[in-house]
Write a protein that holds these residues in place. Structure first.
Motif, PDB file in Angstrom:
ATOM      1  N   GLU A   1     -32.627 133.812 -16.886  1.00  0.00           N
ATOM      2  CA  GLU A   1     -31.643 133.620 -15.731  1.00  0.00           C
ATOM      3  C   GLU A   1     -32.042 132.356 -14.984  1.00  0.00           C
ATOM      4  N   ILE A   2     -33.272 132.246 -14.561  1.00  0.00           N
ATOM      5  CA  ILE A   2     -33.878 131.253 -13.628  1.00  0.00           C
ATOM      6  C   ILE A   2     -33.972 129.966 -14.778  1.00  0.00           C
ATOM      7  N   ALA A   3     -34.138 130.041 -15.989  1.00  0.00           N
ATOM      8  CA  ALA A   3     -34.117 128.966 -17.094  1.00  0.00           C
ATOM      9  C   ALA A   3     -32.764 128.256 -17.192  1.00  0.00           C
ATOM     10  N   GLN A   4     -31.633 129.333 -17.139  1.00  0.00           N
ATOM     11  CA  GLN A   4     -30.437 128.850 -17.381  1.00  0.00           C
ATOM     12  C   GLN A   4     -29.933 128.014 -15.829  1.00  0.00           C
ATOM     13  N   LEU A   5     -30.099 128.680 -14.797  1.00  0.00           N
ATOM     14  CA  LEU A   5     -29.809 128.079 -13.697  1.00  0.00           C
ATOM     15  C   LEU A   5     -30.603 126.519 -13.251  1.00  0.00           C
ATOM     16  N   MET A   6     -31.673 126.544 -13.802  1.00  0.00           N
ATOM     17  CA  MET A   6     -32.512 125.203 -13.627  1.00  0.00           C
ATOM     18  C   MET A   6     -32.249 124.166 -14.531  1.00  0.00           C
ATOM     19  N   GLN A   7     -31.722 124.889 -15.759  1.00  0.00           N
ATOM     20  CA  GLN A   7     -31.479 123.901 -17.115  1.00  0.00           C
ATOM     21  C   GLN A   7     -32.752 123.617 -17.760  1.00  0.00           C
ATOM     22  N   LEU A   8     -33.746 124.472 -17.649  1.00  0.00           N
ATOM     23  CA  LEU A   8     -35.080 124.424 -18.075  1.00  0.00           C
ATOM     24  C   LEU A   8     -35.165 125.510 -19.306  1.00  0.00           C
ATOM     25  N   SER A   9     -36.458 125.259 -20.380  1.00  0.00           N
ATOM     26  CA  SER A   9     -36.569 126.272 -21.346  1.00  0.00           C
ATOM     27  C   SER A   9     -37.170 127.417 -20.756  1.00  0.00           C
ATOM     28  N   HIS A  10     -36.833 128.576 -21.369  1.00  0.00           N
ATOM     29  CA  HIS A  10     -37.518 129.856 -20.891  1.00  0.00           C
ATOM     30  C   HIS A  10     -39.123 129.721 -20.832  1.00  0.00           C
ATOM     31  N   PHE A  11     -39.853 128.822 -21.600  1.00  0.00           N
ATOM     32  CA  PHE A  11     -41.100 128.798 -21.835  1.00  0.00           C
ATOM     33  C   PHE A  11     -41.618 127.816 -20.525  1.00  0.00           C
ATOM     34  N   THR A  12     -40.886 126.723 -20.238  1.00  0.00           N
ATOM     35  CA  THR A  12     -41.287 126.226 -18.816  1.00  0.00           C
ATOM     36  C   THR A  12     -41.149 126.907 -17.680  1.00  0.00           C
ATOM     37  N   ILE A  13     -40.266 127.872 -17.595  1.00  0.00           N
ATOM     38  CA  ILE A  13     -40.373 128.513 -16.501  1.00  0.00           C
ATOM     39  C   ILE A  13     -41.179 129.763 -16.470  1.00  0.00           C
ATOM     40  N   ARG A  14     -41.631 130.096 -17.450  1.00  0.00           N
ATOM     41  CA  ARG A  14     -42.981 131.107 -17.956  1.00  0.00           C
ATOM     42  C   ARG A  14     -44.122 130.505 -17.435  1.00  0.00           C
ATOM     43  N   SER A  15     -44.328 128.925 -17.609  1.00  0.00           N
ATOM     44  CA  SER A  15     -45.505 128.157 -17.166  1.00  0.00           C
ATOM     45  C   SER A  15     -45.560 128.064 -15.459  1.00  0.00           C
ATOM     46  N   PHE A  16     -44.243 127.715 -15.241  1.00  0.00           N
ATOM     47  CA  PHE A  16     -44.435 127.797 -13.619  1.00  0.00           C
ATOM     48  C   PHE A  16     -44.762 129.185 -12.990  1.00  0.00           C
ATOM     49  N   VAL A  17     -44.187 129.993 -13.556  1.00  0.00           N
ATOM     50  CA  VAL A  17     -44.591 131.443 -12.988  1.00  0.00           C
ATOM     51  C   VAL A  17     -46.185 131.796 -13.251  1.00  0.00           C
ATOM     52  N   ARG A  18     -46.663 131.372 -14.028  1.00  0.00           N
ATOM     53  CA  ARG A  18     -48.264 131.702 -14.459  1.00  0.00           C
ATOM     54  C   ARG A  18     -48.979 130.797 -13.099  1.00  0.00           C
ATOM     55  N   ARG A  19     -48.334 129.394 -13.039  1.00  0.00           N
ATOM     56  CA  ARG A  19     -49.127 128.507 -12.183  1.00  0.00           C
ATOM     57  C   ARG A  19     -48.949 129.115 -10.801  1.00  0.00           C
ATOM     58  N   ILE A  20     -47.671 129.760 -10.300  1.00  0.00           N
ATOM     59  CA  ILE A  20     -47.505 130.284  -9.080  1.00  0.00           C
ATOM     60  C   ILE A  20     -48.366 131.460  -8.890  1.00  0.00           C
ATOM     61  N   TYR A  21     -48.540 132.123  -9.723  1.00  0.00           N
ATOM     62  CA  TYR A  21     -49.204 133.520  -9.578  1.00  0.00           C
ATOM     63  C   TYR A  21     -51.090 132.867  -9.517  1.00  0.00           C
ATOM     64  N   SER A  22     -51.264 132.077 -10.037  1.00  0.00           N
ATOM     65  CA  SER A  22     -52.646 131.588 -10.091  1.00  0.00           C
ATOM     66  C   SER A  22     -53.087 130.708  -8.796  1.00  0.00           C
ATOM     67  N   LYS A  23     -51.882 130.019  -8.246  1.00  0.00           N
ATOM     68  CA  LYS A  23     -52.405 129.573  -7.029  1.00  0.00           C
ATOM     69  C   LYS A  23     -52.285 130.499  -5.913  1.00  0.00           C
ATOM     70  N   LEU A  24     -51.466 131.433  -6.188  1.00  0.00           N
ATOM     71  CA  LEU A  24     -51.248 132.397  -4.865  1.00  0.00           C
ATOM     72  C   LEU A  24     -52.461 133.548  -5.113  1.00  0.00           C
ATOM     73  N   LYS A  25     -53.061 133.471  -6.283  1.00  0.00           N
ATOM     74  CA  LYS A  25     -54.045 134.496  -6.373  1.00  0.00           C
ATOM     75  C   LYS A  25     -53.639 135.928  -6.429  1.00  0.00           C
ATOM     76  N   VAL A  26     -52.493 136.007  -7.390  1.00  0.00           N
ATOM     77  CA  VAL A  26     -51.678 137.197  -7.262  1.00  0.00           C
ATOM     78  C   VAL A  26     -51.424 137.587  -8.787  1.00  0.00           C
ATOM     79  N   THR A  27     -51.128 138.793  -9.304  1.00  0.00           N
ATOM     80  CA  THR A  27     -50.689 139.161 -10.580  1.00  0.00           C
ATOM     81  C   THR A  27     -49.737 139.846 -10.808  1.00  0.00           C
ATOM     82  N   SER A  28     -48.511 139.942  -9.549  1.00  0.00           N
ATOM     83  CA  SER A  28     -47.584 140.528  -9.780  1.00  0.00           C
ATOM     84  C   SER A  28     -46.398 139.897  -8.948  1.00  0.00           C
TER      85      SER A  28
END
Length: 231
Positions: free
Chosen positions: A188-215
Motif C-alpha cells: 500500500e505504501i508503494a502504491q501511495l508513493m508510486q514506488l516499487s515494493h522492493f524500493t519500499i522494502r529497502s527504505f524499511v530496512r534502512r529505517i530499522y538499521s538507523k533506529l537500531k530496531v527489529t520490528s
C-alpha cells in the motif's frame, strides 16, 4: 668496622584461586606453591565459596574462572574489586568471546588469560600482574583493540546524528515511517508513493538499521522518542 644489615626478603605474592575444574585447579595450585616468591592463600571451586573468601584477608593476586557451577566468576571479580581494592585480578578461563572479555574488564579484571597458556607462562603472568602489569592472551588483546576501534568509529562517524536526531532519517524515510505508523502495508505504501515494493522494502530496512530496531512497534516507539512522530 660497621656492618650493613642485608635487605629484607620481599614478601611473597599472596595468591587466591577460584576454579571449578579440579585438574586445572590442582595443576595451578602446584605451580604456585612451587614458586619461591608466591604463597597460595586459599582456593574455591564455586561462586559462593569465592565470595566467602573475600571476607578474609586480601590477597595480592586473585585468579578467577568465569564458568563456575553456581554462577559467573564475573560476580566474584566485581565483589573483589570493591572488597579487595588493592588486589590484582586475572581471569583464567576457556571463554574467549568478546562479551565475557569486556564484562570481565569492566568488572575489574586487570588480566585475561585463556587456559591453553603453559604453566610457566601462568607463573610469569602472575608476577607481571602483581607488579602492575596487565597480562592478556594475544587473541584476547586483539578482541579488546577491535572493540575499542569500533566504539571510536561509531563516535567519530556519526557525530551529527548524535547531536541532531532529525538528521538521522531522510525525508523519504520519514515519509515511509509515517505511513507505517498509520498502519499501511508495504504494498500500500508503494502504491501511495508510486514506488516499487522492493524500493519500499529497502527504505524499511534502512529505517530499522538507523533506529537500531527489529520490528514495526520498536521503530514507531524509537521514532516517537526521537521526535520524528507526534506522541
Amino acid at each position: 668496622m660497621q656492618t650493613v644489615d642485608p635487605a629484607p626478603e620481599p614478601a611473597p605474592i599472596r595468591v587466591v584461586i577460584v576454579e571449578d575444574d579440579p585438574d586445572f585447579r590442582d595443576a595451578l595450585s602446584r605451580i604456585v606453591q612451587a614458586a619461591p616468591d608466591m604463597q597460595l592463600v586459599a582456593m574455591a571451586s564455586t561462586q559462593a565459596e569465592g565470595l566467602a573468601l573475600l571476607q578474609g584477608l586480601p590477597a595480592d593476586v586473585l585468579l578467577v574462572d568465569l564458568g563456575l557451577p553456581d554462577g559467573s566468576g564475573i560476580d566474584v571479580i566485581r565483589a573483589a574489586a570493591l572488597q579487595w581494592p588493592h588486589c590484582s585480578i586475572m581471569v583464567s578461563t576457556n571463554f574467549g568471546d568478546e562479551t565475557h572479555v569486556m564484562r570481565s574488564i569492566e568488572a575489574g579484571a586487570a588480566g585475561y588469560l585463556l587456559k591453553d597458556s603453559s604453566q610457566a607462562k601462568m607463573i610469569d603472568e602472575i608476577r607481571s600482574l602483581a607488579s602492575g602489569g596487565s597480562p592478556i592472551s594475544p587473541i584476547i588483546a586483539r578482541q579488546v583493540l577491535a572493540h575499542f576501534r569500533r566504539t571510536t568509529s561509531r563516535k567519530t562517524v556519526t557525530p551529527a546524528s548524535a547531536e541532531d536526531p532529525s538528521s538521522l532519517l531522510s525525508a523519504r524515510e520519514k515519509e515511509v515511517l509515517n505511513f507505517i505508523t498509520k498502519g499501511f502495508s508495504m504494498p500500500e505504501i508503494a502504491q501511495l508513493m508510486q514506488l516499487s515494493h522492493f524500493t519500499i522494502r529497502s527504505f524499511v530496512r534502512r529505517i530499522y538499521s538507523k533506529l537500531k530496531v527489529t520490528s514495526k512497534a520498536e521503530a514507531i516507539y524509537e521514532a516517537r522518542t526521537l521526535g520524528f512522530l507526534p506522541d
